[in-house]
Design an enzyme around this catalytic site. Structure first.
Site, PDB file in Angstrom:
ATOM      1  CG  HIS A  47      45.896  52.706  14.580  1.00  0.00           C
ATOM      2  ND1 HIS A  47      45.990  52.766  16.189  1.00  0.00           N
ATOM      3  CD2 HIS A  47      46.557  53.594  14.001  1.00  0.00           C
ATOM      4  CE1 HIS A  47      47.018  53.749  16.139  1.00  0.00           C
ATOM      5  NE2 HIS A  47      47.299  54.236  15.041  1.00  0.00           N
ATOM      6  CD  GLU A  75      55.343  57.674   8.993  1.00  0.00           C
ATOM      7  OE1 GLU A  75      55.384  58.756   9.226  1.00  0.00           O
ATOM      8  OE2 GLU A  75      56.315  57.051   8.799  1.00  0.00           O
ATOM      9  CG  ASP A  76      51.256  53.913   7.993  1.00  0.00           C
ATOM     10  OD1 ASP A  76      52.699  53.795   7.648  1.00  0.00           O
ATOM     11  OD2 ASP A  76      50.971  53.846   9.173  1.00  0.00           O
ATOM     12  CG  ASP A 137      49.347  57.173  16.807  1.00  0.00           C
ATOM     13  OD1 ASP A 137      48.543  55.951  16.309  1.00  0.00           O
ATOM     14  OD2 ASP A 137      50.350  57.223  16.798  1.00  0.00           O
ATOM     15  CG  ASP A 258      48.628  55.298  47.916  1.00  0.00           C
ATOM     16  OD1 ASP A 258      49.169  53.980  48.204  1.00  0.00           O
ATOM     17  OD2 ASP A 258      49.071  56.207  47.337  1.00  0.00           O
TER      18      ASP A 258
HETATM   19 MN    MN Z   1      48.812  55.742  14.155  1.00  0.00          MN
END
Ligand code: MN
Length: 538
Positions: A47, A75-76, A137, A258
């Site tokens: 990621h 954060e992780d 992200d 369109d």
């Molecule tokens: Mn992320």
């Protein structure tokens, strides 16, 4: 897994030092995330690696790409911000911190909505690169949404469609906006998604062969006018955008012309108008369908000529004409101004401070119309701010483009942003996260009257970010302002000096007149209408 080589290869411009920074961030983040997996079961690091690659493709600078690699480590992965700074310096720390502060998956209905937005704005007001990282992200998370548990899917899609896609649009990042919308759509309304998909398939099959013929004829005609250095392409409408249109047209697909449009990309602005002339002499334009977004750019800076013509080859066809530069801006927006050379030293110098500001006003159509709580009275003055965005778009970017020339240098453009607009407005928040847009150097007096004249007339105290302050305090971007009311409280003449907005001054004078029934007429109120409340501004 995206390799570090692939990321570096995508960067538009980089030094050996940049390369070393990216390599180091890659290794660091890969190690930090080693124990983690995604919902799909894949290593978590796919990621951040994909996010960084996307940022490199957008032409972002090395600190931003590095921050993309590191954006989830705090954060992780139990990495501290101090560690990031020690390893990668203050600028990368600043960016990672900015993204971290935005938090994750916070959206829970209207209240959260405002809160997410408030955080985004405050973070972005320091440096717009934070928002661009967040968009990259989000983009990657949306491409893997099918692995997320179903009950979370819809909430994430909703947040994407209501906050991130409009933000991308405000930044002129047309490509990522369309992708975010179309990635969210199936989770939001699977049936409508299938329907839009079918309609698009049906209609584009119908028109594609015809469009190829139109394209060929046009190429010949342009060549006869000595425009040879051009290209044409067929652009297919996004599904979410098609869905919105279908809703507007009561699902009558015969009125939608369109779905597939022809795009003509020519070298210069002159060529755009020549091409338009050629097209209108070959095919009859439909009245009222021609739009000159070159002379009148959209608020987000978008420029092109749009026309719709009746062809024997393919029926009604929309044609968009633009230069290569406009094409690039239409896809990458503000990111196309953020290339390597313009940035560099901005984070610490806060050169992009307030870059977030202006698009808020008409950001998400429903955003400023969140259900009201009793505590905050309905505004009576600034209705225009709460109008749907198509009522009056802020023309800040259009004005800038005009002031600095549509093909002005990027540096000049960004300078223009800072000087002409961003430095003249502050955005502050009610305790509930509603956004109030004020001129620079505004005070709580302006704030109170911007919300409601009665709130201003009975203001007894004010807290900014939770602390009691005096009425002449200058509000700063991102402040949360809480007005305390007392029925017996009234404005004093001093307030006129505190007020920065004409609106507040007028209300204060009116209130003072009522308190003192026979005042000598103040010379500077002569031109104003008296005895009736001011109307909502247009
Ligand atoms: Mn992320």
């Amino acid at each position: 897994m995206t390799t570090v080589k692939e990321i570096i290869a995508e960067m538009h411009d980089h030094t050996p030092e940049d390369e070393a920074l990216i390599q180091k961030a890659y290794t660091f983040a890969e190690k930090a995330h080693a124990p983690h997996t995604r919902y799909s079961g894949e290593p978590y690091f796919i990621h951040p690696a994909a996010t960084a690659k996307h940022l490199a493709q957008l032409g972002m600078d090395a600190p931003t790409v590095a921050a993309g690699l590191l954006h989830d480590t705090v954060e992780d992965a139990d990495v501290t911000e101090e560690q990031i700074e020690a390893e990668f310096g203050p600028e990368v720390r600043f960016l990672v911190e900015g993204v971290t502060k935005l938090g994750k998956h916070k959206y829970r209905g209207a209240e959260r909505h405002a809160e997410s937005l408030r955080r985004l704005l405050v973070a972005t007001s320091a440096d717009v690169r934070v928002l661009i990282i967040k968009l990259a992200d989000r983009y990657h998370n949306m491409t893997t949404l099918q692995h997320v548990p179903e009950h979370k899917r819809k909430r994430i899609a909703m947040e994407t469609i209501e906050i991130f896609a409009p933000l991308a649009d405000r930044l002129g990042m047309g490509r990522i906006k369309k992708d975010l919308e179309d990635l969210s759509f199936p989770a939001l309304d699977p049936d409508a998604y299938k329907h839009a998909l079918e309609v698009r398939k049906l209609k584009s099959k119908e028109t594609e062969a015809g469009l190829q013929r139109v394209q060929k004829e046009l190429r010949h005609a342009l060549a006869r006018k000595d425009i040879t250095d051009f290209r044409t392409e067929i652009r297919i409408k996004g599904l979410w955008s098609l869905h919105q249109k279908l809703k507007r047209k009561d699902d009558d697909i015969t009125t939608i012309h369109d779905i597939a449009a022809l795009r003509v990309i020519v070298p210069s602005i002159d060529n755009c108008y020549v091409a338009l002339g050629v097209i209108h002499s070959m095919w009859r334009p439909l009245p009222g369908e021609f739009k000159d977004y070159i002379a009148f750019p959209k608020p987000n800076g978008y420029q092109s000529l749009h026309t719709t013509v009746l062809t024997s080859e393919a029926g009604v066809v929309e044609i968009q004409i633009r230069t290569q530069e406009m094409h690039k801006k239409a896809q990458y927006g503000v990111a196309s101004h953020m290339s390597y050379k313009q940035l560099g030293k901005t984070a610490s110098a806060n050169a992009f401070e307030k870059l977030s500001i202006p698009w808020i006003r008409d950001l998400v159509p429903g955003l400023l119309q969140l259900p009201k709580k009793q505590a905050v009275p309905e505004p009576d003055e600034h209705k225009s701010k709460k109008a749907p965005r198509n009522a009056i778009g802020p023309s800040w970017l259009a004005d800038l483009a005009n002031a600095h020339g549509v093909d002005g240098q990027s540096e000049e453009f960004v300078e223009g942003l800072k000087r002409d607009f961003f430095s003249h407005r502050v955005f502050v928040f009610t305790p509930r996260g509603d956004v109030i847009d004020l001129p620079m150097h505004s005070t709580p007096v302006d704030f109170a009257y911007a919300i409601h004249s009665e709130l201003g007339n009975h203001m007894a105290g004010v807290k900014v970010n939770g602390k009691l302050v005096s009425f002449d305090t200058r509000l700063r971007n991102g402040d949360i302002v809480e007005i305390q009311e007392r029925p017996s409280a009234h404005p004093t003449a001093k307030w006129i000096d505190f007020a920065r907005t004409a609106l507040a001054r007028r209300h204060i004078r009116n209130a003072l007149e009522i308190q003192a029934p026979n005042p000598p007429p103040a010379p500077d109120t002569r031109k104003e209408r008296k005895g009736r409340p001011s109307k909502p501004k247009r």
